[in-house]
Design a protein around this motif. Structure first.
Motif, PDB file in Angstrom:
ATOM      1  N   VAL A 275       0.870  -1.193   0.000  1.00 18.86           N
ATOM      2  CA  VAL A 275       0.000   0.000   0.000  1.00 18.86           C
ATOM      3  C   VAL A 275       0.902   1.238   0.000  1.00 18.86           C
TER       4      VAL A 275
ATOM      5  N   ARG B 201      -3.279   6.194   0.558  1.00 16.31           N
ATOM      6  CA  ARG B 201      -4.618   5.895   1.098  1.00 16.31           C
ATOM      7  C   ARG B 201      -5.416   7.173   1.272  1.00 16.31           C
TER       8      ARG B 201
ATOM      9  N   TRP C  29     -10.452   3.990   0.456  1.00 14.95           N
ATOM     10  CA  TRP C  29      -9.720   3.707  -0.785  1.00 14.95           C
ATOM     11  C   TRP C  29      -8.234   3.586  -0.478  1.00 14.95           C
ATOM     12  N   TYR C  30      -7.557   2.684  -1.134  1.00  7.98           N
ATOM     13  CA  TYR C  30      -6.096   2.652  -1.031  1.00  7.98           C
ATOM     14  C   TYR C  30      -5.479   2.266  -2.378  1.00  7.98           C
TER      15      TYR C  30
ATOM     16  N   GLU D 259     -12.594  -6.075   0.100  1.00  7.96           N
ATOM     17  CA  GLU D 259     -11.784  -5.052  -0.564  1.00  7.96           C
ATOM     18  C   GLU D 259     -11.909  -5.286  -2.074  1.00  7.96           C
TER      19      GLU D 259
ATOM     20  N   CYS E 148      -5.986   0.609  -7.687  1.00 10.80           N
ATOM     21  CA  CYS E 148      -6.818   1.328  -6.717  1.00 10.80           C
ATOM     22  C   CYS E 148      -7.893   0.392  -6.180  1.00 10.80           C
TER      23      CYS E 148
ATOM     24  N   ILE F 138     -12.505   0.123  -0.131  1.00  7.84           N
ATOM     25  CA  ILE F 138     -12.622  -0.621   1.136  1.00  7.84           C
ATOM     26  C   ILE F 138     -13.704   0.027   1.988  1.00  7.84           C
TER      27      ILE F 138
ATOM     28  N   GLU G 278      -9.062   1.797   6.200  1.00  7.39           N
ATOM     29  CA  GLU G 278      -8.055   1.538   5.161  1.00  7.39           C
ATOM     30  C   GLU G 278      -6.792   0.995   5.819  1.00  7.39           C
TER      31      GLU G 278
END
Ligand SMILES: Cc1ncc(COP(=O)(O)O)c(C=O)c1O
Length: 360
Positions: free
Chosen positions: A265, A268, A272-273, A297, A308, A311, A315
């Motif tokens: 990751v 974030r 969204w991450y 997710e 992308c 979630i 996050e």
């Protein structure tokens, strides 16, 4: 790269292509046992795998026969000491025929044909190199790709084949690629049986004309169990069942996904991450990938180097890792040079994917 051996997955830099050997082993055993029960041989399709070390690993677990789509794959197999090879495709052009003849000096090699011109060209190169090339006639059992229509045309081609001294008529190939991803299993089974019935009738015609058919090859991961129940095939040639992917797992849940892309990751925001690998590392020709073990997710989009993910809950923090399950395993293997063979969270092997990015 060999410094990675013994490292825990959690300590790896990303992105990395991972192969879970325990899951791969389970997939293999399931297919082997199914084929054994049905008294079919298993010929693993190398177009999904593309790594010589992986083929050699499978050989230590009882896989002897391989299929491939392209000569470069057959060359990798031979380089790694694998000798029972079916090029499940038509090979055309003098440069390729020379390569094929060289391979036939080193391996028990067969190739598919669906036209007289191919038979003549193969016969000529086999004579010139003083080798014997095995030949299967490809029969189109509904896919509308390569292949002769079932019936008399196959008998005519068999007649031309046996007249070529450098060629050995081995049998027939009938691959039902149009059915592999058909969502309704009942319909998939029905159409598979229909296609294999036509293949079996064609075999009977060829035998009635006096030609011995020793091998009938076909089926893939999506039709494997139906093909096991049908008398037409002597062997199955699936490939994806070993690695699996998000698209195929939905069709064939009895096989689990052993292939994933380890990612980090890198950004974030609420809901969204963003991961540090995109379409250059994760094929999306069969749709969006999944995040392993996290059904909540949802992958929204892939850019070249970013994925992308939406979630609902909190996050993940920056630096956390996620394993991404590609939607198409074969195309994802083709994007990478290396795969890390892992077991119980540790890297066991660093395997080159010699045939990735090659189309010849
Ligand atoms: C000729 C042939 N045989 C078998 C297969 C089976 O592959 P899979 O098991 O990956 O569906 C394929 C896939 O493209 C193929 O082209």
């Amino acid at each position: 790269m060999h410094e990675l051996i013994g490292q825990p997955i959690a300590a790896l830099d990303t992105p990395k292509l991972l192969l879970d050997l325990d899951v791969l082993d389970e997939n293999l055993v399931q297919m082997q046992e199914g084929c054994q029960r049905a008294q079919k041989r298993l010929r693993v399709h190398f177009k999904s795998l593309k790594s010589g070390s992986l083929a050699r690993y499978l050989a230590t677990r009882g896989v002897q026969d391989f299929a491939c789509a392209k000569l470069n794959e057959a060359e990798v197999l031979v380089e790694f000491g694998l000798r029972e090879i079916l090029v499940a495709n038509q090979i055309v052009g003098s440069a390729k025929l020379e390569r094929l003849a060289r391979l036939a000096q080193l391996a028990n090699l067969s190739v598919c044909v669906d036209a007289l011109d191919q038979v003549r060209a193969l016969g000529e190169v086999a004579r010139r190199h003083n080798v014997t090339i095995g030949v299967l006639i490809e029969v189109d059992i509904g896919m509308n790709r390569c292949g002769v229509p079932p019936g008399d045309e196959v008998v005519q081609l068999a007649r031309a084949l046996v007249a070529e001294p450098g060629l050995r008529f081995v049998g027939l190939q009938g691959y039902d690629g149009h059915l592999q991803m058909l969502p309704d299993p009942t319909e998939r089974a029905r159409l598979c049986r229909q296609g294999l019935d036509r293949l079996k009738q064609t075999r009977e015609l060829v035998e009635a004309a006096g030609f011995e058919v020793n091998l009938v090859s076909g089926a893939g991961t999506g039709t494997w169990s139906f093909a096991c129940e049908h008398a037409a095939l002597t062997e199955l040639q699936p490939g994806s069942f070993l690695l699996m992917d998000a698209a195929y797992h939905w069709i064939r849940p009895e096989f689990n996904c052993s292939l994933s892309v380890l990612t980090t990751v890198i950004s974030r925001r609420p809901g969204w991450y963003v991961l540090d690998a995109g379409s250059k590392a994760i094929s999306q020709d069969f749709g969006k990938p999944l995040i392993k073990g996290r059904p909540e997710e949802r992958v929204l989009k892939l850019a070249e180097e970013h994925t992308c993910v939406a979630i609902d809950g909190p996050e993940p923090s920056i630096g956390q890792v996620r394993e991404v399950i590609p939607a198409h395993c074969c195309a994802t293997m083709n994007l990478h040079r290396l795969v890390l063979a892992c077991r119980k969270g540790l890297v066991e092997g660093v395997w080159l994917i010699e045939a990735s990015g090659r189309y010849d």
